[in-house]
Design a protein around this motif. Sequence first.
Motif, mmCIF file in Angstrom:
data_model
loop_
_atom_site.group_PDB
_atom_site.id
_atom_site.type_symbol
_atom_site.label_atom_id
_atom_site.label_comp_id
_atom_site.label_asym_id
_atom_site.label_seq_id
_atom_site.Cartn_x
_atom_site.Cartn_y
_atom_site.Cartn_z
ATOM 1 N N ASP A 283 77.282 -8.327 6.399
ATOM 2 C CA ASP A 283 76.546 -9.023 5.340
ATOM 3 C C ASP A 283 77.457 -9.940 4.524
ATOM 4 N N ILE A 284 76.849 -10.937 3.914
ATOM 5 C CA ILE A 284 77.531 -11.814 2.960
ATOM 6 C C ILE A 284 76.587 -11.993 1.780
ATOM 7 N N GLY A 285 76.667 -11.065 0.847
ATOM 8 C CA GLY A 285 75.780 -11.098 -0.314
ATOM 9 C C GLY A 285 76.329 -11.890 -1.480
ATOM 10 N N MET A 286 77.632 -12.178 -1.471
ATOM 11 C CA MET A 286 78.220 -13.047 -2.484
ATOM 12 C C MET A 286 78.240 -14.476 -1.954
ATOM 13 N N SER A 287 78.607 -15.414 -2.801
ATOM 14 C CA SER A 287 78.728 -16.789 -2.349
ATOM 15 C C SER A 287 79.822 -16.892 -1.297
ATOM 16 N N ALA A 288 79.773 -17.952 -0.505
ATOM 17 C CA ALA A 288 80.795 -18.176 0.520
ATOM 18 C C ALA A 288 82.170 -18.286 -0.124
ATOM 19 N N SER B 227 73.110 -14.231 0.928
ATOM 20 C CA SER B 227 73.088 -15.435 0.095
ATOM 21 C C SER B 227 74.224 -16.398 0.404
ATOM 22 N N GLY B 228 75.365 -15.886 0.860
ATOM 23 C CA GLY B 228 76.488 -16.764 1.161
ATOM 24 C C GLY B 228 76.611 -17.139 2.618
ATOM 25 N N LEU B 229 75.688 -16.677 3.460
ATOM 26 C CA LEU B 229 75.856 -16.798 4.909
ATOM 27 C C LEU B 229 75.852 -18.244 5.384
ATOM 28 N N ARG B 230 74.887 -19.026 4.963
ATOM 29 C CA ARG B 230 74.732 -20.399 5.475
ATOM 30 C C ARG B 230 75.985 -21.239 5.198
ATOM 31 N N VAL B 231 76.451 -21.234 3.960
ATOM 32 C CA VAL B 231 77.617 -22.048 3.595
ATOM 33 C C VAL B 231 78.874 -21.511 4.274
ATOM 34 N N PHE B 232 79.019 -20.182 4.336
ATOM 35 C CA PHE B 232 80.185 -19.587 4.976
ATOM 36 C C PHE B 232 80.284 -20.021 6.431
ATOM 37 N N ARG C 260 81.633 -23.449 7.088
ATOM 38 C CA ARG C 260 83.086 -23.562 6.961
ATOM 39 C C ARG C 260 83.813 -22.795 8.065
ATOM 40 N N TYR C 261 83.238 -21.654 8.449
ATOM 41 C CA TYR C 261 83.879 -20.782 9.423
ATOM 42 C C TYR C 261 82.837 -20.408 10.485
ATOM 43 N N PRO C 262 82.835 -21.034 11.630
ATOM 44 C CA PRO C 262 81.798 -20.797 12.648
ATOM 45 C C PRO C 262 82.011 -19.469 13.384
ATOM 46 N N ILE C 263 81.722 -18.388 12.683
ATOM 47 C CA ILE C 263 81.886 -17.031 13.222
ATOM 48 C C ILE C 263 80.581 -16.599 13.901
ATOM 49 N N PRO C 264 80.625 -15.915 15.043
ATOM 50 C CA PRO C 264 79.398 -15.407 15.660
ATOM 51 C C PRO C 264 78.666 -14.430 14.742
ATOM 52 N N VAL C 265 77.347 -14.515 14.727
ATOM 53 C CA VAL C 265 76.502 -13.653 13.898
ATOM 54 C C VAL C 265 75.694 -12.741 14.818
ATOM 55 N N TYR C 266 75.576 -11.473 14.416
ATOM 56 C CA TYR C 266 74.828 -10.481 15.181
ATOM 57 C C TYR C 266 73.810 -9.797 14.269
ATOM 58 N N GLY D 4 65.513 -20.438 7.002
ATOM 59 C CA GLY D 4 66.545 -21.444 6.817
ATOM 60 C C GLY D 4 67.837 -20.910 6.251
ATOM 61 N N LEU D 5 68.184 -19.689 6.618
ATOM 62 C CA LEU D 5 69.371 -19.038 6.075
ATOM 63 C C LEU D 5 70.608 -19.236 6.937
ATOM 64 N N LEU D 6 70.474 -20.069 7.990
ATOM 65 C CA LEU D 6 71.583 -20.349 8.899
ATOM 66 C C LEU D 6 71.694 -21.855 9.119
ATOM 67 N N PRO D 7 72.905 -22.350 9.317
ATOM 68 C CA PRO D 7 73.012 -23.744 9.751
ATOM 69 C C PRO D 7 72.537 -23.858 11.196
#
Length: 249
Positions: free
Chosen positions: A13-18, A49-54, A57-63, A76-79
């Motif tokens: 999870d990324i609940g804080m800002s990126a 909340s910080g997932l899209r912006v993170f 900047r850092y194209p990490i795989p999401v599961y 719309g929570l992902l780029p």
Amino acid sequence: MYFGSGDGGILIDIGMSAKKTAAALQSAGIAPESLGGIFITHEHIDHVSGLRVFLKRYPIPVYASAGTCSALREQGLLPESAELNVLGAAGTQAAGIQVRPFHTSHDCREGYGYVMSMPDGRTAALSTDLGYLSEEVLDAVSGCDLVVMESNHDVRMLQNGSYPYPLKRRILSDIGHLSNESCAGILPELIRTGSTRFVLAHLSRENNLPELALATSRAELQLHGMRENLDYSLAVAPRENHSGHISIF
């Protein structure tokens, strides 16, 4: 939360800002771009909340689960460029860690908790946003060396607090959140299965206190004759971590 070893690590999870997430990782000596994967429990905004912006900047795989993947895309929570992977029951390996999901009972599309098998053989579980402790949850976390367990609210504080009645009913329901009392009630059984380290997490700002969550769990464990720092260790995760603190196990 970050789970890692000398071989690398993952984020759940990324609940804080990126910006805050990256700063917390860096303060702990972890390069954000080194993450082997980001595992999402569910689509509620306090977890993503910080997932899209993170990810920009850092194209990490999401599961995530199939339901959560759909919700992330729809909301719309992902780029557009995000590498999104549906995680099945067998799980996957990332940064040398075997990650296996289990279903949780919560008012989201398809919530997951996760069990991490570390390269040295030890196991850790993250289990939050639970309406109740299902058999699937208990089977998954039993025997894990470290268990991060939801201890969201004190029932009396919630009942007497300022939340509107429908919200109180939701939190107390089987698709809501786990109370201090429910969390404490399962810890003795988890110790009997081999778990020794516990971190209480996802505490409500309005309906709980860290010292109250700790006291509730300690009292239950003492009733079962279990001794802190001998039979188990107990800590509370900060609601928001600015220090980059890491729990070693």
